[in-house]
Motif scaffolding. Structure first.
Motif, PDB file in Angstrom:
ATOM      1  N   LYS A 239      -9.196   4.449  -0.953  1.00 11.33           N
ATOM      2  CA  LYS A 239      -8.941   5.383   0.143  1.00 11.33           C
ATOM      3  C   LYS A 239      -7.659   6.170  -0.105  1.00 11.33           C
ATOM      4  N   GLN A 240      -6.660   5.484  -0.669  1.00 10.64           N
ATOM      5  CA  GLN A 240      -5.392   6.152  -0.958  1.00 10.64           C
ATOM      6  C   GLN A 240      -5.527   7.157  -2.103  1.00 10.64           C
ATOM      7  N   MET A 241      -6.528   6.968  -2.964  1.00 13.42           N
ATOM      8  CA  MET A 241      -6.716   7.878  -4.100  1.00 13.42           C
ATOM      9  C   MET A 241      -7.666   9.025  -3.764  1.00 13.42           C
ATOM     10  N   LYS A 242      -8.049   9.145  -2.503  1.00 12.48           N
ATOM     11  CA  LYS A 242      -8.932  10.235  -2.093  1.00 12.48           C
ATOM     12  C   LYS A 242      -8.273  11.580  -2.392  1.00 12.48           C
ATOM     13  N   GLY A 243      -9.018  12.462  -2.997  1.00 10.20           N
ATOM     14  CA  GLY A 243      -8.482  13.750  -3.416  1.00 10.20           C
ATOM     15  C   GLY A 243      -7.953  13.739  -4.831  1.00 10.20           C
ATOM     16  N   ARG A 244      -7.861  12.562  -5.445  1.00  7.94           N
ATOM     17  CA  ARG A 244      -7.367  12.448  -6.825  1.00  7.94           C
ATOM     18  C   ARG A 244      -8.429  11.819  -7.727  1.00  7.94           C
ATOM     19  N   GLU A 245      -9.686  12.003  -7.351  1.00 11.78           N
ATOM     20  CA  GLU A 245     -10.773  11.385  -8.114  1.00 11.78           C
ATOM     21  C   GLU A 245     -10.813  11.848  -9.558  1.00 11.78           C
TER      22      GLU A 245
ATOM     23  N   ASN B 200       0.813  -1.215   0.000  1.00  5.44           N
ATOM     24  CA  ASN B 200       0.000   0.000   0.000  1.00  5.44           C
ATOM     25  C   ASN B 200       0.846   1.264   0.000  1.00  5.44           C
ATOM     26  N   GLU B 201       1.972   1.257   0.702  1.00  5.20           N
ATOM     27  CA  GLU B 201       2.838   2.433   0.717  1.00  5.20           C
ATOM     28  C   GLU B 201       3.474   2.663  -0.649  1.00  5.20           C
ATOM     29  N   VAL B 202       3.848   1.576  -1.317  1.00  8.99           N
ATOM     30  CA  VAL B 202       4.421   1.712  -2.662  1.00  8.99           C
ATOM     31  C   VAL B 202       3.369   2.254  -3.628  1.00  8.99           C
ATOM     32  N   CYS B 203       2.143   1.696  -3.545  1.00  9.96           N
ATOM     33  CA  CYS B 203       1.068   2.189  -4.406  1.00  9.96           C
ATOM     34  C   CYS B 203       0.803   3.669  -4.148  1.00  9.96           C
ATOM     35  N   GLN B 204       0.856   4.076  -2.874  1.00  7.58           N
ATOM     36  CA  GLN B 204       0.627   5.477  -2.542  1.00  7.58           C
ATOM     37  C   GLN B 204       1.672   6.367  -3.198  1.00  7.58           C
TER      38      GLN B 204
ATOM     39  N   LEU C 208     -15.082  -8.287 -10.992  1.00  8.37           N
ATOM     40  CA  LEU C 208     -15.717  -7.051 -10.552  1.00  8.37           C
ATOM     41  C   LEU C 208     -15.893  -6.993  -9.045  1.00  8.37           C
ATOM     42  N   ASP C 209     -15.415  -8.003  -8.331  1.00  3.14           N
ATOM     43  CA  ASP C 209     -15.614  -8.019  -6.886  1.00  3.14           C
ATOM     44  C   ASP C 209     -14.709  -6.983  -6.211  1.00  3.14           C
ATOM     45  N   VAL C 210     -15.214  -6.424  -5.120  1.00  2.00           N
ATOM     46  CA  VAL C 210     -14.478  -5.418  -4.356  1.00  2.00           C
ATOM     47  C   VAL C 210     -14.059  -6.028  -3.033  1.00  2.00           C
ATOM     48  N   GLY C 211     -12.754  -6.082  -2.786  1.00  2.00           N
ATOM     49  CA  GLY C 211     -12.222  -6.617  -1.545  1.00  2.00           C
ATOM     50  C   GLY C 211     -11.433  -5.566  -0.782  1.00  2.00           C
ATOM     51  N   GLY C 212     -10.757  -6.013   0.258  1.00  2.00           N
ATOM     52  CA  GLY C 212     -10.046  -5.092   1.132  1.00  2.00           C
ATOM     53  C   GLY C 212      -8.935  -4.341   0.446  1.00  2.00           C
ATOM     54  N   GLU C 213      -8.183  -5.018  -0.443  1.00  2.00           N
ATOM     55  CA  GLU C 213      -7.050  -4.360  -1.098  1.00  2.00           C
ATOM     56  C   GLU C 213      -7.517  -3.259  -2.045  1.00  2.00           C
ATOM     57  N   LEU C 214      -8.615  -3.516  -2.762  1.00  2.00           N
ATOM     58  CA  LEU C 214      -9.143  -2.510  -3.677  1.00  2.00           C
ATOM     59  C   LEU C 214      -9.754  -1.339  -2.908  1.00  2.00           C
ATOM     60  N   GLU C 215     -10.448  -1.628  -1.831  1.00  2.00           N
ATOM     61  CA  GLU C 215     -11.011  -0.555  -1.007  1.00  2.00           C
ATOM     62  C   GLU C 215      -9.906   0.341  -0.446  1.00  2.00           C
TER      63      GLU C 215
END
Length: 451
Positions: free
Chosen positions: A231-237, A198-202, A220-227
């Protein structure tokens, strides 16, 4: 009979029909990719702004010591002068690598990214321009200060072993850099990856100019990693584009259902009033399957290419916005450190223990109105303030006595907005036949939909 058999063998050997790619070069204007004199001049001005007005504050108040998710550290010119970055995210085997192969025309070439039905991409692959084709190991990329990837070294050797760069001469790569990422696997715990995923993706999300979230009808399923990624893309919608790939594998009726399911799953995760833009097509070099919505898929593909070209064309504006945002963060950090310093000197008495006094301030900043005073006396939004906990770590390694009052280093802050505005290149002249003069105001643009 023998003739039919021989013809069948010829068709098998030749493989499926390939799609025409001429529209890619036309839409992305690859024939005219040389930077203009205005762009070069604006970039020099922007670098001058950073080195004179922002970098001194970074160094004086040790901004690079702040916790990484609270800051974007530039360090040198490479971060500012780097090409626009397009980040590909999504579950495994949805066609991220195939899409890059298609955009670059790498199909059946020696540079083609490996693809397959199983999880094939386990590395972060950075595809960038170079004078010749070569592969660069992650350790070498991080050690090269002339690139913008040197900060990745802090994620450890386990990650650098999974980072690879590919250089090749290509007109599109002269204007943009692609980053292919490992697929999201929801049933795998993060610690099994061997590095802070997650830190690398950020890190990549913070630097991406465009983020393609790729899905296919079966994932198309949404799991914890995608959620967590959302959250990390908040502000970059505004930089996120959803792509429903492999659309020609479905009938029109099934495609409508899958599109609705994707929209229903993803829209709540993108916390904006406008719905996210979804592109529906099959982004790979093979021709569309028979009896599918060929015309629709072609229009969607062209629309996505126009979207990508707009990001490339707006590179200077995006750089200015990036530096402005970074300058605001550095300014807020300097103001906060200065406020901590003032409070410390105000509360320190003749017989006080300096360590205990400052620990009390750091552990309970609200008691001394540290953050509220910044909001009251400066034009700072409460939504731009860092977490209070970040400064417990920050002052744990940076004693307060190492800092000076802000008044001696704040000269460049007031001039920053005007300097940034001066770096903006002049707008291009209107196209022939377009409206000019009074009554020709620009129509408001919807960032999600094609105009």
């Amino acid at each position: 009979m023998l003739f039919l058999q021989s013809e069948h063998k010829k068709s098998e050997a030749s493989g499926p029909a390939m799609r025409d790619r001429s529209h890619i070069e036309d839409t992305l204007r690859l024939a005219t990719s040389e930077p203009s004199a205005e762009f070069t001049g604006a970039m020099k001005t922007l670098l001058n702004i950073y080195h004179k007005s922002i970098k001194p504050l970074e160094e004086a108040f040790k901004y690079n010591e702040l916790r990484q998710h609270e800051s974007i550290i530039l360090g040198d010119n490479a971060e500012i002068t780097s090409k626009p970055m397009v980040l590909f995210l999504g579950p495994w085997s949805v066609g991220k690598s195939s899409m890059i192969n298609y955009l670059l025309g790498l199909h059946k070439s020696s540079q083609e990214l490996y693809t397959g039905a199983e999880p094939t991409t386990s590395e972060y692959t950075v595809i960038m321009h170079g004078e010749k084709v070569r592969t660069i190991e992650g350790i070498v990329m991080a050690a090269d200060s002339s690139r913008s990837f040197s900060p990745l070294e802090k994620f450890g050797q386990g990650f650098l072993e999974r980072l690879v760069g590919i250089e090749m001469p290509h007109k599109l790569l002269e204007r943009v850099t692609f980053v292919d990422t490992p697929g999201i696997i929801e049933n795998r715990k993060q610690q099994e990856r061997g590095y802070p995923y997650n830190e690398v993706c950020q890190w990549f999300i913070d630097r991406a100019d465009l983020i393609f979230l790729v899905f296919d009808p079966t994932k198309l399923d949404v799991g914890g990693e995608l959620e967590m990624l959302f959250k990390q893309m908040k502000g970059r919608e505004s930089q996120i584009r959803l792509i429903l790939n492999k659309a020609d594998s479905l009938t029109t009726q099934d495609l409508m259902r899958v599109y609705g399911a994707l929209f229903w799953s993803m829209a709540p995760l993108i916390n904006v009033t406008e719905p996210p833009r979804v592109y529906v097509s099959s982004f790979w070099p093979q021709d569309y399957a028979a009896e599918t919505s060929r015309e629709l898929f072609m229009k969607e593909e062209t629309s996505l290419l126009e979207d990508l070209n707009q990001v490339i064309e707006n590179q200077m504006e995006n750089k200015i916005a990036f530096i402005r945002q970074h300058g605001i963060r550095v300014r807020i950090h300097a103001l906060l450190v200065d406020r901590y310093l003032q409070t410390y000197y105000d509360k320190l008495g003749w017989f006080s223990d300096p360590y205990e006094v400052f620990q009390d301030i750091v552990n309970d900043p609200d008691k001394y109105y540290i953050f509220k005073s910044i909001l009251a006396k400066t034009n700072v939004s409460k939504f731009d303030l860092p977490d209070k906990e970040a400064y417990q770590d920050f002052f744990g390694v940076n004693p307060i006595s190492h800092f000076k009052q802000l008044s001696s280093t704040a000269a460049g802050l007031a001039a920053l907005p005007a300097l940034l505005n001066s770096a903006s290149p002049t707008p291009p002249p209107p196209l022939p036949g377009t409206c000019e003069g009074p009554g020709c105001e620009e129509k408001p643009k919807n960032r999600w939909r094609r105009q």
